[in-house]
Design an enzyme around this catalytic site. Structure first.
Site, PDB file in Angstrom:
ATOM      1  N   GLY A 238      -1.557  -1.949   2.638  1.00 10.39           N
ATOM      2  CA  GLY A 238      -0.752  -0.772   2.908  1.00 10.39           C
ATOM      3  C   GLY A 238      -1.568   0.138   3.795  1.00 10.39           C
ATOM      4  CB  SER A 239      -2.117   1.868   6.119  1.00  8.47           C
ATOM      5  OG  SER A 239      -2.660   0.576   6.228  1.00  8.47           O
ATOM      6  CG  ASN A 240      -2.286   6.967   3.131  1.00 12.40           C
ATOM      7  OD1 ASN A 240      -1.155   6.843   2.688  1.00 12.40           O
ATOM      8  ND2 ASN A 240      -3.372   6.985   2.364  1.00 12.40           N
ATOM      9  CG  ASN A 510       2.076   1.635   3.373  1.00 15.44           C
ATOM     10  OD1 ASN A 510       1.135   1.895   2.650  1.00 15.44           O
ATOM     11  ND2 ASN A 510       1.917   1.139   4.585  1.00 15.44           N
ATOM     12  NE  ARG A 539      -0.036   4.841  -0.845  1.00 15.41           N
ATOM     13  CZ  ARG A 539       0.271   4.140   0.254  1.00 15.41           C
ATOM     14  NH1 ARG A 539      -0.066   4.617   1.439  1.00 15.41           N
ATOM     15  NH2 ARG A 539       0.891   2.993   0.174  1.00 15.41           N
TER      16      ARG A 539
END
Length: 803
Positions: A238-240, A510, A539
């Site tokens: 995933g990621s930010n 995401n 998130r």
């Protein structure tokens, strides 16, 4: 190899040979008696923490230096990947073991080998390489691949492997440029055919008895499974990422914070470098292992990062079969015979295994996408998987284009010209002050209209719920068609991609592109890209609240990005911890009943939660208790019953809210969390870092950050040990970069590779950056020549082919 050591007087730098930088215990290569004879070569300048700055005269030599330097740090992981894409895992490790490979979702080595040997024997990658650009990879990328293979091989030839994971292993062998390309293909199909390897290699026609005649996929169960399967928040990647426009920054230039969440072990690790061809290319950042280009990074003008996107990279075609032959399918009433792909796999200590796969005009027949999503092959119906990224070997071209870009407009141009990214969004900022988010993916051209007109009964349920379209394969009118600006048939063109330019901030964690900026939501895209107006993850909600406040405050600098990365705020706690503590304190007798029916004294837990700082810092007391409670509660209570105030699309950042402490399962989760920690000998108020850590070379390193369900920006998914706590990180924050610019074109960047450059425990760069991560410290990026030569740890090495 001729060893020449001298001082670079102006910089006080030692020029060394490759052997001088080998890990401890390695054997230096013999000295050459003469020049390299015109072989490939590069100069590698190593700065602190083993970060190589690779300097070469052209792309082939740059690939050579990159392949060499990656092998020096990660030879075992790379070699394991090449064993996978060659379809040789069963030969070396046996057929029944789980692959343990980042490139394969198969449940066994045999299944993995059947798929990848099928790719080899069909010449799939060779056909893609022969396609002229832009449909196929360009000349410069092919040169990088060739050089990478030569550099990897030269390192193997000139050095002894010291990593115990593969020292003296027969499967560590030289590679070809085709192996490098096959590795790239495996990465491209991770979200498509890669999800269905077992279902592709295990597909068998039904028996002649017709016992399978009545078997069909259950629409609602399949839709639920597909929604879970394609949820980026629940995946192991995933990621930010957030980009700020110059209107919000202290100097009017853009800022970018990239925080990808990738595995801490194996072939999907990142590796840092700078790649330079004078006058042609100068880019710094991180590459997925085995990749010859920088995937996430920055140059003197622009910085970018990626987040795993919600676009569904595959679709299914439901086949109507000939009643007399389940390997024949009908299109417009005409029969079409499936293509047999018979593959034989060598097996360790056993006879070779031969299996047949079945292929159609739409792609392979598939009987499931993982065990949770079966797709039965009956005598009347089968399913074929369409993955457009199985015809896309352009990802490296896109990333190379990013490395050359001079602005966010250049990023958009690279995406438009090459169209190579399979499963990620792109977030970017530049020194001119621009910001960008675009969901420019290679996706099947499934419009909402096509899904409505051609969706089967199964597809009518799966497409709205998950974005997985199931089209009627018996009608040629249900073909995907093409966009005029698409470089490949059957995919969306660049003009259809969800994109937001020059907003004060653009952010993605995401979820779909809809809430990239809370004040400027993106709408109008097809369902296959993601949802619009739906509930966001905690998130995403926490991230948008944080970055919107930062943008409103303004005068932002790189230091503000660094503070955001390690703020470790817990959005779930801000919404629920105080109510949990109050409800806990109100329990009659201070007790709750656990799932085992036993009464548990929870009074201490109430006090600990009331005092907790709502953060996941290593020193936070109560963080572990809330983490274990929250995991149990969210697993037991459906999300729609967890909150008193439901989600509202009119207020998506603040809803849902107000924890329903009367929900069945609340007190049970609390009692079970207390019981679990006490059974492990963990104090309820123990500092998080005492029981969330990794061990490197026998030393514990505390780990901050938290799990997906808590909503922590600094995401960490750790492995739970019932006797010790979280003792290893499976995936989470990986290559972090906070990038801005000053008045010159030297980026003002801070980076951190959380798991360090090398997976070799004998390397000095096995855990050095992990120790920095434990202390929330950063690496000062050295991009310009003056900064590289000013590094106190600088070592320079010339690497060459030996002929």
């Amino acid at each position: 190899m001729r060893i020449r050591t001298r001082r670079l007087a102006a910089a006080g730098v030692t020029l060394l040979t490759a052997a001088a930088l080998l890990p401890a215990g390695a054997v230096a290569a013999p000295r050459d008696t003469g020049p390299s004879g015109g072989g490939l070569h590069a100069t590698v300048r190593y700065t602190q923490y083993g970060i190589p700055h690779i300097l070469a005269k052209d792309y082939t030599n740059l690939g050579f230096g990159t392949g060499w330097a990656q092998a020096a740090d990660q030879v075992c992981t790379l070699a394991d990947g090449y064993v996978t894409v060659r379809g040789e895992r069963s030969r070396y490790f046996g057929p029944d073991a789980a692959p343990g490979s980042a490139l394969s979702s198969a449940s066994t080595n045999l299944g993995s080998d059947l798929y990848f040997r099928g790719v080899r024997e069909a010449g799939t990658v060779e056909k893609l390489l022969r396609q002229p650009a832009p449909a196929g990879p360009g000349r410069q990328v092919k040169e990088l691949m060739r050089g990478f293979a030569a550099g990897y091989n030269a390192w193997l030839k000139q050095n002894r492997v010291t990593d115990p994971a593969c020292a003296k292993a027969a499967w560590v062998r030289p590679i070809t440029a085709l192996d490098v390309a096959r590795h790239g293909f495996a990465v491209q199909v991770l979200g498509g055919q890669g999800r269905g390897i077992d279902g592709i290699t295990g597909a068998r026609p039904p028996g002649a008895t017709g016992k399978e005649r009545g078997r069909t996929a259950d629409p609602h169960r399949t839709a639920r499974a597909a929604r879970e399967l394609f949820s980026a928040q629940d995946a192991d990647m995933g990621s930010n990422a957030v980009a700020f426009h110059g209107r919000t920054t202290a100097n009017g230039k853009g800022l970018l914070l990239g925080n990808p969440h990738y595995p801490w072990q194996g072939g999907r690790r990142f590796w840092q470098s700078q790649q330079t061809i004078p006058g042609e290319l100068n880019v710094s950042g991180a590459s997925l292992l085995g990749t010859s280009v920088v995937n996430i990074g920055f140059n003197g003008d622009v910085a970018w990062s990626h987040t795993v996107a919600t676009g569904v990279t595959l679709n299914l075609h439901q086949l109507t079969l000939d009643p007399a032959d389940p390997t024949t399918y009908l299109v417009d009433g005409k029969p079409h015979k499936m293509t047999r792909r018979t593959v034989t796999v060598p097996v360790k200590d056993g006879a070779p295994v031969t299996r047949t796969q079945w292929w159609t005009r739409y792609g392979p027949v598939v009987t499931g996408l993982g065990p949770q999503l079966p797709l039965p092959w009956s005598v009347t119906t089968a399913y074929a998987l369409n993955d457009p990224n199985a015809m896309n070997l352009r990802g490296s071209d896109t990333n190379l284009g990013f490395g050359k870009a001079r602005s966010t407009a250049g990023i958009v141009k690279a995406l438009r010209d090459t169209q190579g990214l399979p499963w990620v969004n792109t977030v970017a900022a530049d020194r001119h002050g621009h910001s960008l988010l675009t969901q420019s993916q290679v996706l099947p051209r499934i419009t909402d209209d096509l899904a409505e007109r051609c969706g089967t009964a199964l597809g009518k349920v799966t497409y709205p719920a998950s974005g997985v379209a199931v089209l009627d394969g018996s009608r040629s009118a249900c073909a995907l068609g093409s966009d005029k600006d698409a470089v490949q048939p059957g995919i969306f063109g660049p003009s259809r991609m969800p994109t937001l330019k020059d907003a004060p901030y653009v952010e993605n964690s995401n979820d779909s592109a809809w809430l990239t900026n809370a004040d400027r939501p993106i709408t109008g895209y097809e369902r296959i890209f993601g949802t619009i107006g739906t509930r966001r993850s905690l998130r995403t909600r926490g991230a948008i609240a944080d970055v919107a406040a930062m943008a409103e405050k303004g005068r932002l600098t790189v230091a503000d990005l660094q503070r955001q990365q390690f703020a470790n705020r817990v959005p779930a706690a801000d919404l629920a911890a105080d109510d949990t503590a109050k409800a806990c304190a109100a329990l009659p007798g201070g007790t709750a009943t656990g799932s085992d029916g036993k009464t548990v004294d929870v009074r201490e837990a109430c006090e600990v939660l009331a005092r907790w700082d709502h953060r996941m810092d290593t020193g936070s007391r109560g963080a572990l208790l809330f983490d274990r409670f929250w995991r149990k509660l969210t697993a037991a209570v459906p999300s729609e019953r967890l909150w008193k105030v439901p989600f509202s699309a009119a207020d998506p950042v603040r809803t849902p809210n107000t924890l329903d402490t009367s929900a069945p399962g609340f007190t049970t989760a609390l009692a079970d969390a207390v019981t679990e920690l006490r059974a492990a000998g963990i104090a309820l108020d123990a500092p998080l870092g005492k029981n969330q850590y990794v061990v490197r070379n026998g030393k514990r390193l505390p780990v901050h950050g938290g799990t997906e369900s808590l909503g922590v920006w600094n995401k960490i998914e750790a492995t739970w040990d019932a006797k010790a706590g979280y003792t290893e990180v499976a995936h989470g924050s990986s290559h972090i970069q906070a990038v801005g610019w000053g008045e010159d074109r030297c980026p003002k960047a801070r980076t951190l590779l959380t798991y360090s450059q090398s997976s070799n425990p004998t390397s000095p760069h096995y855990s050095d950056q992990t120790r920095l991560y434990a202390k929330e410290r950063w690496v000062t990026s050295r991009f310009c020549e003056k900064d590289i030569y000013g590094d106190p740890a600088l070592k320079v090495v010339r690497v060459r082919e030996r002929r």
